[in-house]
Design a protein around this motif. Structure first.
Motif, PDB file in Angstrom:
ATOM      1  N   UNK A  90       0.844  -1.206   0.000  1.00 26.17           N
ATOM      2  CA  UNK A  90       0.000   0.000   0.000  1.00 26.17           C
ATOM      3  C   UNK A  90       0.882   1.261   0.000  1.00 26.17           C
ATOM      4  N   UNK A  91       1.967   1.230   0.765  1.00 23.75           N
ATOM      5  CA  UNK A  91       2.881   2.382   0.816  1.00 23.75           C
ATOM      6  C   UNK A  91       3.618   2.534  -0.520  1.00 23.75           C
ATOM      7  N   UNK A  92       4.062   1.425  -1.079  1.00 27.56           N
ATOM      8  CA  UNK A  92       4.830   1.474  -2.342  1.00 27.56           C
ATOM      9  C   UNK A  92       3.983   2.027  -3.491  1.00 27.56           C
ATOM     10  N   UNK A  93       2.723   1.633  -3.537  1.00 27.01           N
ATOM     11  CA  UNK A  93       1.863   2.121  -4.617  1.00 27.01           C
ATOM     12  C   UNK A  93       1.690   3.632  -4.541  1.00 27.01           C
ATOM     13  N   UNK A  94       1.661   4.176  -3.337  1.00 20.09           N
ATOM     14  CA  UNK A  94       1.596   5.639  -3.182  1.00 20.09           C
ATOM     15  C   UNK A  94       2.900   6.258  -3.690  1.00 20.09           C
ATOM     16  N   UNK A  95       4.012   5.625  -3.324  1.00 24.64           N
ATOM     17  CA  UNK A  95       5.312   6.194  -3.704  1.00 24.64           C
ATOM     18  C   UNK A  95       5.581   6.091  -5.202  1.00 24.64           C
ATOM     19  N   UNK A  96       4.864   5.189  -5.890  1.00 20.44           N
ATOM     20  CA  UNK A  96       4.950   5.165  -7.355  1.00 20.44           C
ATOM     21  C   UNK A  96       4.275   6.387  -7.964  1.00 20.44           C
ATOM     22  N   UNK A  97       3.304   6.953  -7.216  1.00 22.99           N
ATOM     23  CA  UNK A  97       2.527   8.094  -7.715  1.00 22.99           C
ATOM     24  C   UNK A  97       3.065   9.426  -7.206  1.00 22.99           C
ATOM     25  N   UNK A  98       3.989   9.422  -6.253  1.00 18.08           N
ATOM     26  CA  UNK A  98       4.412  10.683  -5.626  1.00 18.08           C
ATOM     27  C   UNK A  98       5.932  10.742  -5.516  1.00 18.08           C
ATOM     28  N   UNK A  99       6.433  11.923  -5.264  1.00 15.92           N
ATOM     29  CA  UNK A  99       7.885  12.125  -5.168  1.00 15.92           C
ATOM     30  C   UNK A  99       8.284  12.591  -3.770  1.00 15.92           C
ATOM     31  N   UNK A 100       7.340  12.605  -2.828  1.00 13.87           N
ATOM     32  CA  UNK A 100       7.646  13.157  -1.501  1.00 13.87           C
ATOM     33  C   UNK A 100       8.801  12.423  -0.839  1.00 13.87           C
ATOM     34  N   UNK A 101       8.894  11.118  -1.080  1.00 15.95           N
ATOM     35  CA  UNK A 101       9.966  10.339  -0.437  1.00 15.95           C
ATOM     36  C   UNK A 101      11.327  10.622  -1.067  1.00 15.95           C
ATOM     37  N   UNK A 102      11.346  11.365  -2.161  1.00 18.93           N
ATOM     38  CA  UNK A 102      12.632  11.693  -2.801  1.00 18.93           C
ATOM     39  C   UNK A 102      13.113  13.101  -2.433  1.00 18.93           C
ATOM     40  N   UNK A 103      12.302  13.844  -1.688  1.00 16.74           N
ATOM     41  CA  UNK A 103      12.680  15.201  -1.289  1.00 16.74           C
ATOM     42  C   UNK A 103      13.874  15.154  -0.340  1.00 16.74           C
ATOM     43  N   UNK A 104      14.740  16.148  -0.484  1.00 16.24           N
ATOM     44  CA  UNK A 104      15.914  16.196   0.403  1.00 16.24           C
ATOM     45  C   UNK A 104      15.978  17.526   1.136  1.00 16.24           C
ATOM     46  N   UNK A 105      16.401  17.496   2.408  1.00 13.24           N
ATOM     47  CA  UNK A 105      16.527  18.757   3.137  1.00 13.24           C
ATOM     48  C   UNK A 105      17.640  19.634   2.551  1.00 13.24           C
ATOM     49  N   UNK A 106      17.395  20.935   2.497  1.00 11.21           N
ATOM     50  CA  UNK A 106      18.374  21.887   1.947  1.00 11.21           C
ATOM     51  C   UNK A 106      19.634  21.874   2.826  1.00 11.21           C
ATOM     52  N   UNK A 107      20.784  21.923   2.164  1.00  8.26           N
ATOM     53  CA  UNK A 107      22.040  21.921   2.912  1.00  8.26           C
ATOM     54  C   UNK A 107      22.625  20.523   3.077  1.00  8.26           C
ATOM     55  N   UNK A 108      21.871  19.504   2.653  1.00  7.89           N
ATOM     56  CA  UNK A 108      22.368  18.125   2.778  1.00  7.89           C
ATOM     57  C   UNK A 108      22.427  17.442   1.406  1.00  7.89           C
ATOM     58  N   UNK A 109      22.517  18.256   0.346  1.00  6.79           N
ATOM     59  CA  UNK A 109      22.520  17.714  -1.026  1.00  6.79           C
ATOM     60  C   UNK A 109      23.751  16.833  -1.280  1.00  6.79           C
TER      61      UNK A 109
END
Lengths: 484, 95
Positions: A465-484
C-alpha cells in the motif's frame, strides 16, 4: 550516490558502476562533513565498515546478488554490536562494549550490509524528541532548530540527511513511525514478535519491536526481509511463515478497503497536517481504494494505558542496571545499597528516572490492581477496537503525528505534553499491530507522515500500500536543503 | 493522585535509585502530573474484561534443558567494573 535507494545502489554495485568500498567512503565523508550539524551518531566505525565493504565487494565479484550486499547502513545504538560501544543513549552504558551481537545486527551483517556506526537515540528509547540522550539532542535536518522526533531520532535524521541509505530503529510507542514522519522518511514497525528482540536492549518487553527506517517502502521491504524470522533466543519471537515482501509490492489496490478512524482526525490535529493526509488519501481513491469512516472508540485510553504498562515493564527491565556486572558504577560505595542507589542515580537521566518511579509505584503493594491490572484490561479494550475494525477494512489510515516537528526544548518542561505526541501511534503498540509511516505533502517546508496500520503479520500488505503511493508521488525523494 | 516529597523518597528507595535532594519536589510534581494523565483509566468500564498481558496471546515456549552456549565468562567479565578471580566484587555484605 547518496540520493539513490537501496534498490538503486544494489543495482549499481552489481553492474560494477561503483564498489562498496567507494560507496562506504562516500557516506563516511558525508558523515565527516555533515554530522556536526545534526548530532545523529554516537559512534562511527570507519575501519570495520571498510573491512565489511571489501568483503562485500569480493562477494559481489563472485556473483552474490543479495540485495543488501555492500549497502551502508546505521544501527540504532540500542542494538548490541560485538566489540563496539552500545550505549542506548545513556550514561549508564557509556562504557559498555557489547560482548555479543543482537540477532538483528547478526542478520544484517550476514546479508552483507555495511554498518557505518551507531545512531543517537533517546535514553533507553524513552522520549519523543531525542532530547533525553546522554549525548545531547539530535537536530532535524529539515530545520536544525527543531527536533527529529524520537526515540529513533538519530536513525531518522541520519537517513533523511543521507548519511546512510537506511537505519534500524525500534518502536515501543511510536519510536520508528513518529521520527520517520518528522524527518520525512519511511519507517515500519512490524507486528510484535516479527523481528527478534534478542540483543535489543529492553524497555517494555510486551511492546518493543524493531524495524527498518529507509527512503522508500521498497527499501523497507528489502531491509525487513533480512531482519525478520523466528529466533529461538527470543522467547516471544513469532514462529510465523515469512512472505516475500518484494513480490507483492506492486499488487493492485483496486477494492482495497481503507478505514479512517474519526478519533484520529479530531481535536488536537493541526488542520494543515490533516489536509496533507487527506490529499494522500485522495491518491488512494484514484488507485481504486474504497475509503470509509470507522471508529476506534477507546483511542482516548491509549496514552494513559501506555503510561502504566510501559513504565511498569521498564522499572522491571531496568533493574538489571545495578553497577555490579557492567555499566556505570559509583565511586567508593560504602555498602551494597549505596552501590546500587548511587550507580543508578548517576547512570540514569531524569526521564528514565521518572518512568522507573512511575512503574515502581504502579507495581507496588496496594496499587497493583488500580494501575497495572486496570491498564491490562483497558489494553484489551483498545486491542478489541482494532479487531472489530479489521472485520470491515483492510488497512487503517491517519496522520502519524498531530503536528510537524516542534522546536528543540519546547516540550521538555512538561512530560505529559511530550507524551501526547504519540497519541496516534501508541495504540498500535498496545495491540501489537504493524504500522508504517511514509512522507506526504509537507507543511511549511516540514515533513508530514501518513500512518498506515495493518492487521497482524500484514507487513507485506502495508509495504504494498505504501509502495503504490510512492509510485505516484515524489515526496519520499525530497531532500533537506544543505544536505545535497 | 498527588505525590509529595516523602512519597517520592519512598518510591526512589524501592527503585534503589539515589535522587538529588534538590530535585525531589520537581519529581513529585512531574510524577503527580503523569498519574493525573493515567487517572483517565478510572472511568473506563472494564467489568468482565480479561487483562491482556501479551499482544499475541501466546503461551510461553518451552525448550529442552540443554547447554547451548559455550562459556563466555571471560568476555562478560572483561567489561565489569570490578572482578577478581572470576568473581564480581561488591562491598562486603556479611560482617
Amino acid at each position: 550516490m547518496h540520493k539513490k535507494t537501496i534498490a538503486e545502489l544494489g543495482a549499481g554495485l552489481r553492474a560494477g558502476e561503483f564498489s562498496s568500498v567507494e560507496l562506504t567512503h562516500h557516506f563516511l565523508q558525508r558523515i565527516e562533513r555533515l554530522e556536526g550539524n545534526l548530532n545523529s551518531l554516537v559512534t562511527v566505525t570507519p575501519e570495520s565498515a571498510l573491512m565489511a565493504a571489501e568483503a562485500a565487494d569480493q562477494q559481489i565479484k563472485s556473483g552474490n546478488a543479495d540485495p543488501l550486499m555492500g549497502i551502508p547502513i546505521l544501527q540504532k545504538d540500542i542494538f548490541c554490536t560485538r566489540g563496539v560501544k552500545t550505549s542506548c543513549g545513556s550514561r549508564m552504558l557509556d562504557n559498555f562494549i557489547s560482548p555479543y551481537d543482537a540477532t538483528v545486527t547478526e542478520r544484517l551483517m550476514q546479508a552483507g550490509a555495511v554498518s557505518l556506526g551507531k545512531a543517537n537515540m533517546d535514553e533507553f528509547a524513552m522520549g519523543s524528541s531525542n532530547e533525553t540522550s546522554y549525548y545531547g539532542p539530535v537536530k532535524n535536518p529539515w530545520d536544525t532548530a527543531r527536533v527529529p522526533g524520537g526515540s529513533s531520532g538519530g536513525s531518522a535524521a541520519a537517513v533523511a540527511a543521507r548519511l546512510a541509505v537506511a537505519a534500524t530503529g525500534t518502536d515501543t510507542g511510536g519510536s520508528i513511525r513518529q521520527p520517520a514522519a518528522l524527518c520525512g522518511i519511511t519507517g515500519l514497525k512490524p507486528t510484535y514478535g516479527r523481528v527478534s528482540r534478542f540483543g535489543m536492549i529492553a524497555f517494555a518487553s510486551s511492546l518493543d519491536q524493531a524495524g527498518p527506517m529507509t527512503h522508500s517502502a521498497e527499501d523497507a521491504a528489502l531491509m525487513l526481509q533480512a531482519m525478520v524470522g523466528f529466533d529461538p533466543k527470543d522467547s516471544t519471537s513469532a514462529d510465523e511463515p515469512v512472505p516475500d515482501y518484494i513480490a507483492s509490492l506492486d499488487d493492485s489496490l483496486q477494492g482495497l478497503r481503507i478505514g479512517l478512524p474519526k478519533e484520529y482526525f479530531g481535536e488536537g490535529l493541526d488542520p494543515a497536517v490533516s489536509d496533507s493526509v487527506e490529499s494522500a488519501i485522495e491518491v488512494y481513491r484514484q488507485l481504486g481504494a474504497e475509503v470509509m469512516e470507522i471508529s476506534l472508540p477507546n483511542t482516548g485510553l491509549a496514552v494513559p494505558t501506555y503510561y502504566v504498562v510501559a513504565p511498569a515493564e521498564c522499572s522491571s527491565n531496568l533493574s538489571r542496571f545495578d553497577g555490579v556486572r557492567f555499566g556505570c558504577r559509583c565511586e567508593n560505595p560504602h555498602d551494597l545499597e549505596d552501590l546500587y542507589k548511587r550507580s543508578r542515580g548517576e547512570g540514569f537521566g531524569p526521564e528514565v528516572k521518572r518512568r522507573i518511579m512511575i512503574g515502581t509505584y504502579a507495581l507496588s503493594a496496594g496499587y497493583y490492581d488500580a494501575y497495572y491490572l486496570k491498564a491490562q484490561k483497558t489494553r484489551h479494550l483498545i486491542s478489541d477496537d482494532f479487531r472489530n475494525a479489521f472485520e470491515k477494512v483492510d488497512v487503517i489510515m491517519g496522520p502519524t503525528t498531530p503536528t510537524t516537528a516542534f522546536g528543540l526544548g519546547e516540550k521538555m518542561d512538561d512530560p505529559v505534553t511530550m507524551y501526547l505526541n504519540d497519541i496516534y501511534t501508541i495504540a498500535t503498540n498496545l495491540a501489537g499491530l504493524p504500522g508504517i509511516s511514509l512522507p506526504v505533502a509537507p507543511v511549511n517546508g516540514l515533513p508530514v507522515g501518513l500512518q498506515i496500520i495493518g492487521n497482524y503479520f500484514a507487513e507485506a500488505k502495508l509495504l504494498n500500500v505504501a509502495h503504490r503511493f510512492q509510485r505516484e508521488s515524489e515526496w519520499h525523494r525530497q531532500m533537506p536543503i544543505g544536505f545535497d | 493522585m498527588s505525590l509529595d516529597h516523602s512519597d517520592v523518597e519512598k518510591i526512589a528507595h524501592l527503585a534503589r535509585m539515589a535522587l538529588d535532594e534538590s530535585q525531589i519536589d520537581a519529581y513529585a510534581k512531574d510524577l503527580s502530573n503523569i498519574l493525573g494523565l493515567v487517572e483517565a483509566l478510572e472511568v473506563a468500564n472494564t467489568d468482565h474484561v480479561e487483562p491482556m498481558a501479551h499482544p499475541l496471546h501466546m503461551a510461553q515456549r518451552l525448550r529442552q534443558d540443554q547447554v547451548t552456549e559455550k562459556d563466555h565468562r571471560e568476555e562478560n567479565q572483561s567489561i565489569s567494573p570490578s572482578v577478581e578471580s572470576g568473581l564480581y566484587l561488591v562491598p562486603q555484605v556479611i560482617e
